[in-house]
Design a protein around this motif. Structure first.
Motif, PDB file in Angstrom:
ATOM      1  N   LEU A 554      -1.005   3.956  -7.331  1.00 45.29           N
ATOM      2  CA  LEU A 554      -0.375   2.764  -6.492  1.00 45.29           C
ATOM      3  C   LEU A 554      -0.945   3.327  -5.137  1.00 45.29           C
ATOM      4  CD1 LEU A 554       1.063   0.424  -5.286  1.00 45.29           C
ATOM      5  CD2 LEU A 554       2.664   1.817  -5.603  1.00 45.29           C
ATOM      6  N   LYS A 555      -1.238   4.529  -4.683  1.00 53.28           N
ATOM      7  CA  LYS A 555      -1.633   5.008  -3.216  1.00 53.28           C
ATOM      8  C   LYS A 555      -2.771   4.605  -3.138  1.00 53.28           C
ATOM      9  CE  LYS A 555      -2.247   9.842  -4.200  1.00 53.28           C
ATOM     10  NZ  LYS A 555      -1.847   9.988  -5.795  1.00 53.28           N
ATOM     11  N   ASN A 556      -3.161   5.065  -4.396  1.00 57.47           N
ATOM     12  CA  ASN A 556      -5.094   4.614  -3.627  1.00 57.47           C
ATOM     13  C   ASN A 556      -4.629   2.703  -3.350  1.00 57.47           C
ATOM     14  OD1 ASN A 556      -6.019   6.422  -4.804  1.00 57.47           O
ATOM     15  ND2 ASN A 556      -5.873   6.239  -6.728  1.00 57.47           N
ATOM     16  N   ILE A 557      -4.424   2.271  -4.793  1.00 57.19           N
ATOM     17  CA  ILE A 557      -4.410   0.254  -4.274  1.00 57.19           C
ATOM     18  C   ILE A 557      -3.904   0.399  -3.198  1.00 57.19           C
ATOM     19  CG2 ILE A 557      -2.721  -1.367  -4.705  1.00 57.19           C
ATOM     20  CD1 ILE A 557      -3.182  -0.294  -7.469  1.00 57.19           C
ATOM     21  N   GLN A 558      -2.453   0.688  -2.951  1.00 56.57           N
ATOM     22  CA  GLN A 558      -2.380   0.944  -1.059  1.00 56.57           C
ATOM     23  C   GLN A 558      -3.224   1.404   0.009  1.00 56.57           C
ATOM     24  OE1 GLN A 558       1.619   3.138  -1.466  1.00 56.57           O
ATOM     25  NE2 GLN A 558       2.366   1.381  -1.659  1.00 56.57           N
ATOM     26  N   LYS A 559      -4.060   2.314  -0.124  1.00 53.96           N
ATOM     27  CA  LYS A 559      -4.966   2.584   0.930  1.00 53.96           C
ATOM     28  C   LYS A 559      -6.003   1.858   0.750  1.00 53.96           C
ATOM     29  CE  LYS A 559      -7.949   6.572   1.429  1.00 53.96           C
ATOM     30  NZ  LYS A 559      -8.801   7.539   0.826  1.00 53.96           N
ATOM     31  N   LEU A 560      -6.205   0.971  -0.433  1.00 49.30           N
ATOM     32  CA  LEU A 560      -7.942  -0.405  -0.236  1.00 49.30           C
ATOM     33  C   LEU A 560      -7.225  -1.375   0.567  1.00 49.30           C
ATOM     34  CD1 LEU A 560      -8.621  -0.302  -3.827  1.00 49.30           C
ATOM     35  CD2 LEU A 560     -10.016   0.064  -2.200  1.00 49.30           C
ATOM     36  N   ALA A 561      -5.886  -1.592   0.513  1.00 45.15           N
ATOM     37  CA  ALA A 561      -5.050  -2.481   1.631  1.00 45.15           C
ATOM     38  C   ALA A 561      -5.178  -1.941   2.491  1.00 45.15           C
ATOM     39  CB  ALA A 561      -3.896  -2.994   0.771  1.00 45.15           C
ATOM     40  N   GLU A 562      -5.318  -0.969   3.109  1.00 43.92           N
ATOM     41  CA  GLU A 562      -5.025  -0.374   4.408  1.00 43.92           C
ATOM     42  C   GLU A 562      -6.960  -0.244   4.709  1.00 43.92           C
ATOM     43  OE1 GLU A 562      -3.677   3.006   4.367  1.00 43.92           O
ATOM     44  OE2 GLU A 562      -1.600   2.620   4.040  1.00 43.92           O
ATOM     45  N   ASN A 563      -7.161  -0.465   3.795  1.00 42.70           N
ATOM     46  CA  ASN A 563      -8.547  -0.351   4.475  1.00 42.70           C
ATOM     47  C   ASN A 563      -9.245  -1.808   4.542  1.00 42.70           C
ATOM     48  OD1 ASN A 563      -9.201   1.915   4.514  1.00 42.70           O
ATOM     49  ND2 ASN A 563      -9.898   2.100   2.544  1.00 42.70           N
ATOM     50  N   GLU A 564      -8.100  -2.994   4.568  1.00 43.86           N
ATOM     51  CA  GLU A 564      -8.336  -4.497   4.691  1.00 43.86           C
ATOM     52  C   GLU A 564      -9.266  -5.307   3.162  1.00 43.86           C
ATOM     53  OE1 GLU A 564      -7.272  -7.134   6.876  1.00 43.86           O
ATOM     54  OE2 GLU A 564      -6.230  -4.444   7.545  1.00 43.86           O
TER      55      GLU A 564
END
Length: 589
Positions: A554-564
């Protein structure tokens, strides 16, 4: 005593007569040899003549033809034939005059151009007359062959002039020889064009040979001559640039006549030629006009009463396949019952015949819903599914690939056809090839699976029941980028069905393998849109949301979200919204 002396006198008279005959024979052979040598020398001399080049080119061609005919005479018992003696005597005079004219042209010692042109025209006409007279002697059948008459073919790497001379010699024998001489010359020509492509060009450039071959195709009373001619034409028709020469010379009608009434070898070669000639659709109308479509259909249906032989029917199928692009011819075929004929041919044990028949059905139904329906009603879908039967050892991988492509083109245009496919067990076959097929058929099966589940809800459900999703998840780890993309697209289609979503989420291995695709390295190495589409569908069920939310990825997905990354932002937003709703639901309870 007197009786004994009488016998001795008779014996001496007989020996004297034999000696005279031998002398005459030797003299005749010597004259022939000298005139052949003289013509050969004259041909060489003609190449050095720079003036009146076109006329000397024509004369040289006629000299070469005449020379070949005289060489053939040398190889026959011709010395006692007065007709041959007369031709040799008259030819001697013409050759001597030709030498004189050639010398004057080389030395530029003639009195006037117009007079020389007239002399050369007269010379050319006389050479024609000698060749015609020689041909009449041959055709009369009065000459007896005494030894092999065909000259040796030039070795590998021979110059073009030597090849032309050899081919011209063969042509002369075809023109003036008896049946056996024609057969031997055709056999030598066939061997030449098969072993060396350069001879094909020489034959085509010498247009008269093509016309001879066309004439020989109608030699139904001389089967070997007809068959050898058909073989040579078949070789020539394999060269794209020479097809127009054959068609322009009128080859189509004789080929169709061979197809209708020739023997097996001739029919096979004629069918091969027609298959190659129909690769150019412009020839389709000519073939149709001469009854070629009917003849080809009759062969494919076994209408001539004989056994269906793949060597013959295969190229006939190929020719018809090339003709279906012409709408009027296609309609004519359909009205003639071609659909049922070719469905029957798909069951053949011959690979080429199977492939041609399957491709024919695919081509004739392409873009035509009415014919697709007809193929289905005649049992075409069942026949194609039968070809794909995994337990059958008769079908090659290539045949199965052809059948898969045909199913994709014939059956995916409406839901009813897909239902018929499912009924006949096609889904299980597709699963088998995904698991056990060779790489080429495995990738094709994957493409077919994507299209199939994208066209029908019934197909999605059937594929879910057959455990397709587990196989597709395995393909997400393929080395091939294209395969990974296709597997993700197919999964995205399948998990749109609630029952399939639930089945997917219940399998922890499926979820783990899917979520592994979201580690930073793999996310940045390809298109993640289909993968996010799968996760978005899985969040529609509680088990899916829970497993995604509690996974280490999930943290990978959240990181992608933070990267727009827009798809990642949408997924995180949906997970957060669903969690908030769950919290509110718990409070109210």
């Amino acid at each position: 005593m007197r009786a004994k002396m009488g016998e001795e006198e008779k014996q001496r008279a007989k020996e004297t007569e034999q000696s005279q005959n031998s002398s005459e024979s030797s003299s005749g052979e010597s004259s022939l040899r000298r005139i052949v040598e003289s013509i050969t020398s004259l041909i060489s001399l003609s190449y050095s003549i720079k003036i009146f080049s076109a006329k000397w080119q024509t004369i040289r061609t006629k000299l070469e033809d005449l020379n070949s005919g005289l060489v053939a005479v040398q190889n026959c018992e011709a010395s006692e034939n007065p007709a041959v003696s007369g031709i040799v005597s008259n030819t001697w005079k013409t050759v001597n005059e030709c030498h004189e004219l050639a010398r004057r042209c080389v030395d530029l010692s003639y009195s006037g151009k117009l007079l020389m042109q007239s002399d050369l025209d007269m010379l050319s006409a006389r050479l024609d007359l000698h060749a015609r007279n020689l041909s009449e002697v041959y055709n009369a059948g009065v000459l007896t062959r005494r030894f092999a008459i065909v000259v040796s073919r030039p070795g590998n790497g021979a110059c073009r002039d030597d090849m032309r001379f050899y081919v011209r010699d063969l042509m002369t024998r075809m023109k003036i020889g008896d049946a056996e001489m024609k057969r031997q010359a055709l056999l030598n020509l066939y061997e030449a064009v098969v072993e060396d492509d350069k001879y094909v060009k020489v034959v085509v450039e010498h247009g008269e040979i093509v016309h001879l071959l066309i004439r020989f195709l109608d030699f139904s009373h001389e089967v070997e001559i007809q068959e050898l001619s058909a073989k040579i034409v078949s070789v020539i028709s394999g060269f794209r640039s020479y097809k127009v020469v054959l068609v322009g010379a009128g080859i189509i009608a004789p080929l169709i006549r061979v197809l209708e009434s020739g023997r097996e070898v001739g029919k096979e070669e004629a069918a091969k030629s027609l298959q190659r000639l129909t690769e150019n659709s412009d020839n389709g109308w000519s073939i149709s006009a001469h009854g070629g479509v009917t003849a080809l259909l009759k062969l494919c249906s076994g209408g001539d009463g004989g056994e269906i032989r793949s060597e013959l029917v295969g190229p006939a199928c190929g020719a018809l396949k090339n003709l279906v692009g012409i709408e009027e011819i296609k309609r004519f075929m359909v009205e003639g019952g071609v659909i049922s004929t070719f469905i029957r041919l798909t069951r053949s044990k011959d690979e080429v015949l199977q492939i041609n028949s399957i491709e024919f059905l695919q081509n004739i139904a392409s873009g035509d819903d009415a014919i697709r329906i007809m193929v289905a009603k005649e049992g075409g879908i069942r026949a194609l599914v039968h070809v794909l039967e995994p337990r059958s050892v008769a079908c090659s991988c290539k045949v199965r690939e052809t059948a898969l492509r045909a199913i994709e083109n014939l059956c995916f245009w409406n839901a009813n056809s897909i239902s018929v496919l499912i009924k006949y067990g096609f889904v299980d076959q597709l699963m088998f090839f995904l698991r056990n097929g060779e790489v080429s058929i495995q990738e094709l099966a994957l493409k077919v699976a994507i299209r199939m589940c994208g066209k029908s809800e019934e197909a999605k459900k059937a594929m879910g029941d057959a455990n397709f999703m587990t196989e597709l998840v395995n393909f997400l780890d393929s080395k091939s980028f294209e395969v990974r993309e296709m597997a993700a697209e197919a999964l995205s289609n399948m998990v749109s069905v609630p029952k399939n979503r639930k089945r997917f989420v219940q399998d922890d291995r499926n979820m783990c393998l899917l979520l592994q695709r979201f580690n930073p390295e793999q996310v940045n190495s390809g298109n993640t849109k289909p993968l996010f589409s799968i996760l978005m569908s899985l969040t529609s069920c509680n088990g899916g949301r829970r497993k995604i939310a509690h996974s280490g990825y999930l943290k990978n997905i959240q990181k992608l979200a933070e990267n727009e990354v827009s798809d990642a932002k949408k997924l995180v937003k949906k997970l957060s919204t669903n969690r908030f709703r769950s919290m509110l639901s718990g409070i109210w309870r």
